[in-house]
Scaffold this motif. Sequence first.
Motif, PDB file in Angstrom:
ATOM      1  N   HIS A 103       0.809  -1.225   0.000  1.00 32.63           N
ATOM      2  CA  HIS A 103       0.000   0.000   0.000  1.00 32.63           C
ATOM      3  C   HIS A 103       0.841   1.273   0.000  1.00 32.63           C
ATOM      4  CE1 HIS A 103      -2.716  -3.124   1.540  1.00 32.63           C
ATOM      5  NE2 HIS A 103      -3.719  -2.377   1.136  1.00 32.63           N
ATOM      6  N   ASN A 131       0.214   3.995  -2.633  1.00 31.08           N
ATOM      7  CA  ASN A 131      -1.105   4.634  -2.682  1.00 31.08           C
ATOM      8  C   ASN A 131      -0.993   6.126  -2.394  1.00 31.08           C
ATOM      9  OD1 ASN A 131      -1.887   1.989  -2.953  1.00 31.08           O
ATOM     10  ND2 ASN A 131      -3.508   2.082  -1.432  1.00 31.08           N
ATOM     11  N   SER A 181      -7.579   3.655   1.909  1.00 34.72           N
ATOM     12  CA  SER A 181      -6.134   3.541   1.648  1.00 34.72           C
ATOM     13  C   SER A 181      -5.704   4.566   0.612  1.00 34.72           C
ATOM     14  CB  SER A 181      -5.774   2.120   1.182  1.00 34.72           C
ATOM     15  OG  SER A 181      -6.034   1.184   2.192  1.00 34.72           O
ATOM     16  N   ILE A 237      -7.423   5.803  -1.827  1.00 33.14           N
ATOM     17  CA  ILE A 237      -8.092   5.673  -3.120  1.00 33.14           C
ATOM     18  C   ILE A 237      -9.577   6.018  -2.974  1.00 33.14           C
ATOM     19  CG2 ILE A 237      -8.719   4.080  -4.980  1.00 33.14           C
ATOM     20  CD1 ILE A 237      -6.147   2.522  -4.275  1.00 33.14           C
TER      21      ILE A 237
END
Length: 199
Positions: free
Chosen positions: A40, A43, A94, A96
Amino acid sequence: IQSSSEELTDRIYLYQKLRRRYRNPLVAILFSATVFMAMHMANPGFTVVAGSQIFLVAIIFSLFVYYYDGIWVAFWFHAAWNYTQNIIFGLPNSGIISEYSIFRLEAASARNGLFYNVNFGVEGSVGSSLVLVVVIVVMIIINRKKHEKRDYWAEAEKAAAETAAPASGVTLHDNIILVSHSGYKLIKSNIKGFKKNTE
């Protein structure tokens, strides 16, 4: 699908591989959590706080597998979390943001707080990280006298290895069929035992 693929990679493949290779369960739990966090890091809006929370939630998922053989709990919780954040509430998940959601938080009115980060969502907040620490401590305390849950696939592989003839002509396909058959027999016997205990 995306959350399930992450669980397949981390909790089913990587965690299980490490768990069988190293005697100390912390190796599998902490290393798979580190990989989960690393997945992640690219991100948008990723921070140290966000990384720590992703690391902590990965530990919780691994503890479900360790204590309860609860891989489906990890699948369900991960998918439910992503769906509620993105599709229902329209919050960054996260980092998004989904184009489509039932509700939507206006970016102009969003503010950083104890349980929310405008760039990464709830997962980037200090408050949620503290909650996860408490959850981990409670899980360990509640299960401190429990041993690791049975690993049915490890038993299936062991049974297959004991049954297989040490012939040089045994192929990979033969081994896969043998492991699958042994796993089927284990599952079938456990279902019979469960039915017997509940009658």
